[in-house]
Motif scaffolding. Sequence first.
Motif, PDB file in Angstrom:
ATOM      1  N   ALA A  10       0.833  -1.208   0.000  1.00  9.32           N
ATOM      2  CA  ALA A  10       0.000   0.000   0.000  1.00  9.32           C
ATOM      3  C   ALA A  10       0.863   1.252   0.000  1.00  9.32           C
ATOM      4  CB  ALA A  10      -0.933  -0.009   1.210  1.00  9.32           C
ATOM      5  N   ILE A  11       1.895   1.260   0.806  1.00  7.28           N
ATOM      6  CA  ILE A  11       2.795   2.411   0.868  1.00  7.28           C
ATOM      7  C   ILE A  11       3.540   2.584  -0.457  1.00  7.28           C
ATOM      8  CG2 ILE A  11       4.844   3.350   2.006  1.00  7.28           C
ATOM      9  CD1 ILE A  11       3.731   1.932   4.586  1.00  7.28           C
ATOM     10  N   LYS A  12       3.973   1.473  -1.038  1.00  3.54           N
ATOM     11  CA  LYS A  12       4.658   1.527  -2.335  1.00  3.54           C
ATOM     12  C   LYS A  12       3.731   2.100  -3.408  1.00  3.54           C
ATOM     13  CE  LYS A  12       6.971  -1.396  -5.725  1.00  3.54           C
ATOM     14  NZ  LYS A  12       7.324  -2.756  -6.112  1.00  3.54           N
ATOM     15  N   LEU A  13       2.487   1.636  -3.444  1.00  2.00           N
ATOM     16  CA  LEU A  13       1.523   2.151  -4.416  1.00  2.00           C
ATOM     17  C   LEU A  13       1.274   3.638  -4.210  1.00  2.00           C
ATOM     18  CD1 LEU A  13      -1.170  -0.687  -4.567  1.00  2.00           C
ATOM     19  CD2 LEU A  13       0.297   0.081  -6.433  1.00  2.00           C
ATOM     20  N   ALA A  14       1.154   4.052  -2.959  1.00  2.00           N
ATOM     21  CA  ALA A  14       0.926   5.469  -2.654  1.00  2.00           C
ATOM     22  C   ALA A  14       2.090   6.325  -3.126  1.00  2.00           C
ATOM     23  CB  ALA A  14       0.690   5.649  -1.165  1.00  2.00           C
ATOM     24  N   ASN A  15       3.294   5.829  -2.961  1.00  2.00           N
ATOM     25  CA  ASN A  15       4.482   6.550  -3.427  1.00  2.00           C
ATOM     26  C   ASN A  15       4.485   6.715  -4.940  1.00  2.00           C
ATOM     27  OD1 ASN A  15       6.254   7.408  -1.298  1.00  2.00           O
ATOM     28  ND2 ASN A  15       6.562   5.255  -0.808  1.00  2.00           N
ATOM     29  N   GLN A  16       3.961   5.739  -5.653  1.00  2.00           N
ATOM     30  CA  GLN A  16       3.960   5.762  -7.115  1.00  2.00           C
ATOM     31  C   GLN A  16       2.759   6.504  -7.696  1.00  2.00           C
ATOM     32  OE1 GLN A  16       4.043   1.565  -7.942  1.00  2.00           O
ATOM     33  NE2 GLN A  16       6.243   1.400  -7.600  1.00  2.00           N
ATOM     34  N   HIS A  17       1.721   6.709  -6.883  1.00  2.00           N
ATOM     35  CA  HIS A  17       0.466   7.292  -7.358  1.00  2.00           C
ATOM     36  C   HIS A  17       0.529   8.816  -7.282  1.00  2.00           C
ATOM     37  CE1 HIS A  17      -3.752   6.973  -8.411  1.00  2.00           C
ATOM     38  NE2 HIS A  17      -4.036   7.856  -7.469  1.00  2.00           N
ATOM     39  N   GLU A  18       0.369   9.470  -8.408  1.00  2.00           N
ATOM     40  CA  GLU A  18       0.497  10.924  -8.461  1.00  2.00           C
ATOM     41  C   GLU A  18      -0.802  11.663  -8.144  1.00  2.00           C
ATOM     42  OE1 GLU A  18       2.262  12.050 -12.169  1.00  2.00           O
ATOM     43  OE2 GLU A  18       3.993  10.738 -11.852  1.00  2.00           O
ATOM     44  N   ASN A  19      -1.946  11.034  -8.366  1.00  2.00           N
ATOM     45  CA  ASN A  19      -3.234  11.677  -8.108  1.00  2.00           C
ATOM     46  C   ASN A  19      -3.614  11.573  -6.638  1.00  2.00           C
ATOM     47  OD1 ASN A  19      -3.592  12.339 -10.861  1.00  2.00           O
ATOM     48  ND2 ASN A  19      -4.321  10.266 -11.270  1.00  2.00           N
ATOM     49  N   ARG A  20      -4.660  12.287  -6.280  1.00  2.00           N
ATOM     50  CA  ARG A  20      -5.171  12.244  -4.902  1.00  2.00           C
ATOM     51  C   ARG A  20      -5.566  10.820  -4.511  1.00  2.00           C
ATOM     52  NH1 ARG A  20      -7.894  16.585  -2.504  1.00  2.00           N
ATOM     53  NH2 ARG A  20      -9.180  15.183  -1.300  1.00  2.00           N
ATOM     54  N   ILE A  21      -5.439  10.546  -3.248  1.00  2.00           N
ATOM     55  CA  ILE A  21      -6.002   9.332  -2.670  1.00  2.00           C
ATOM     56  C   ILE A  21      -6.986   9.833  -1.616  1.00  2.00           C
ATOM     57  CG2 ILE A  21      -5.566   7.245  -1.328  1.00  2.00           C
ATOM     58  CD1 ILE A  21      -2.811   7.102  -2.669  1.00  2.00           C
ATOM     59  N   ASP A  22      -8.270   9.713  -1.909  1.00  2.00           N
ATOM     60  CA  ASP A  22      -9.295  10.265  -1.036  1.00  2.00           C
ATOM     61  C   ASP A  22      -9.489   9.458   0.239  1.00  2.00           C
ATOM     62  OD1 ASP A  22     -10.092  12.498  -2.673  1.00  2.00           O
ATOM     63  OD2 ASP A  22     -10.993  11.028  -4.026  1.00  2.00           O
ATOM     64  N   LEU A  23      -9.388   8.131   0.130  1.00  2.00           N
ATOM     65  CA  LEU A  23      -9.716   7.290   1.278  1.00  2.00           C
ATOM     66  C   LEU A  23      -8.854   6.038   1.291  1.00  2.00           C
ATOM     67  CD1 LEU A  23     -11.709   6.805   3.689  1.00  2.00           C
ATOM     68  CD2 LEU A  23     -13.137   5.543   2.070  1.00  2.00           C
ATOM     69  N   LEU A  24      -8.323   5.735   2.464  1.00  2.00           N
ATOM     70  CA  LEU A  24      -7.635   4.471   2.721  1.00  2.00           C
ATOM     71  C   LEU A  24      -8.553   3.638   3.599  1.00  2.00           C
ATOM     72  CD1 LEU A  24      -5.151   2.525   2.980  1.00  2.00           C
ATOM     73  CD2 LEU A  24      -4.500   3.893   4.988  1.00  2.00           C
ATOM     74  N   ILE A  25      -8.851   2.436   3.164  1.00  2.00           N
ATOM     75  CA  ILE A  25      -9.592   1.482   3.993  1.00  2.00           C
ATOM     76  C   ILE A  25      -8.606   0.384   4.338  1.00  2.00           C
ATOM     77  CG2 ILE A  25     -11.541  -0.105   4.155  1.00  2.00           C
ATOM     78  CD1 ILE A  25     -12.929   1.562   1.973  1.00  2.00           C
ATOM     79  N   THR A  26      -8.364   0.209   5.634  1.00  2.00           N
ATOM     80  CA  THR A  26      -7.350  -0.751   6.057  1.00  2.00           C
ATOM     81  C   THR A  26      -7.771  -1.484   7.311  1.00  2.00           C
ATOM     82  OG1 THR A  26      -5.016  -1.017   6.657  1.00  2.00           O
ATOM     83  CG2 THR A  26      -6.076   1.010   7.385  1.00  2.00           C
ATOM     84  N   ASP A  27      -7.326  -2.720   7.408  1.00  2.00           N
ATOM     85  CA  ASP A  27      -7.511  -3.476   8.635  1.00  2.00           C
ATOM     86  C   ASP A  27      -6.565  -2.889   9.673  1.00  2.00           C
ATOM     87  OD1 ASP A  27      -8.058  -5.519  10.542  1.00  2.00           O
ATOM     88  OD2 ASP A  27      -8.413  -6.917   8.902  1.00  2.00           O
ATOM     89  N   VAL A  28      -6.947  -2.933  10.914  1.00  2.00           N
ATOM     90  CA  VAL A  28      -6.097  -2.416  11.983  1.00  2.00           C
ATOM     91  C   VAL A  28      -4.912  -3.350  12.206  1.00  2.00           C
ATOM     92  CG1 VAL A  28      -5.995  -1.845  14.440  1.00  2.00           C
ATOM     93  CG2 VAL A  28      -8.009  -1.225  13.109  1.00  2.00           C
ATOM     94  N   VAL A  29      -5.196  -4.639  12.310  1.00  2.00           N
ATOM     95  CA  VAL A  29      -4.169  -5.623  12.618  1.00  2.00           C
ATOM     96  C   VAL A  29      -3.803  -6.371  11.334  1.00  2.00           C
ATOM     97  CG1 VAL A  29      -3.599  -7.664  13.984  1.00  2.00           C
ATOM     98  CG2 VAL A  29      -5.074  -5.885  14.961  1.00  2.00           C
ATOM     99  N   MET A  30      -2.534  -6.229  10.934  1.00  2.00           N
ATOM    100  CA  MET A  30      -2.035  -6.909   9.743  1.00  2.00           C
ATOM    101  C   MET A  30      -0.625  -7.395  10.029  1.00  2.00           C
ATOM    102  SD  MET A  30      -3.260  -4.431   6.605  1.00  2.00           S
ATOM    103  CE  MET A  30      -2.197  -3.062   7.064  1.00  2.00           C
ATOM    104  N   PRO A  31      -0.150  -8.391   9.286  1.00  2.00           N
ATOM    105  CA  PRO A  31       1.227  -8.840   9.462  1.00  2.00           C
ATOM    106  C   PRO A  31       2.220  -7.753   9.031  1.00  2.00           C
ATOM    107  CG  PRO A  31       0.027 -10.273   7.924  1.00  2.00           C
ATOM    108  CD  PRO A  31      -0.873  -9.158   8.299  1.00  2.00           C
ATOM    109  N   LYS A  32       3.373  -7.734   9.635  1.00  2.00           N
ATOM    110  CA  LYS A  32       4.495  -6.851   9.314  1.00  2.00           C
ATOM    111  C   LYS A  32       4.273  -5.401   9.712  1.00  2.00           C
ATOM    112  CE  LYS A  32       6.250  -9.616   5.502  1.00  2.00           C
ATOM    113  NZ  LYS A  32       6.620  -9.656   4.112  1.00  2.00           N
ATOM    114  N   ILE A  33       3.214  -4.771   9.229  1.00  2.00           N
ATOM    115  CA  ILE A  33       2.972  -3.350   9.497  1.00  2.00           C
ATOM    116  C   ILE A  33       1.485  -3.156   9.782  1.00  2.00           C
ATOM    117  CG2 ILE A  33       2.853  -2.889   7.025  1.00  2.00           C
ATOM    118  CD1 ILE A  33       3.940  -0.086   7.586  1.00  2.00           C
ATOM    119  N   SER A  34       1.170  -2.448  10.848  1.00  2.00           N
ATOM    120  CA  SER A  34      -0.231  -2.270  11.243  1.00  2.00           C
ATOM    121  C   SER A  34      -0.931  -1.271  10.335  1.00  2.00           C
ATOM    122  CB  SER A  34      -0.310  -1.770  12.689  1.00  2.00           C
ATOM    123  OG  SER A  34       0.077  -0.407  12.778  1.00  2.00           O
TER     124      SER A  34
END
Length: 99
Positions: A10-34
Amino acid sequence: MLLANGGDEAIKLANQHENRIDLLITDVVMPKISGKEVAEQLKKIHPETKVLFMSGYTDEAIVHHGIVDSNIAFIQKPFSEYTLAHKIREALDAENGHK
């Protein structure tokens, strides 16, 4: 719509995405990074992004364990399509991503 298989992606995609990102929907508990860490990193790249957290844990348990605070947009699993749509609208309409 951008889809990621985890926080790092998700972070990699955000770094590559030039347009706005209006909303992130994410699970609270995930492996490696919360989900909270993903949201913090993504907001550094796209500060306009609002966040909707989800979890199978109750919102009280999430707040009690300090994972997210009580003002954060949150939806508890399982949820219906209607409930998800309602929470998305609330998150997008909220001031600074808060309820």
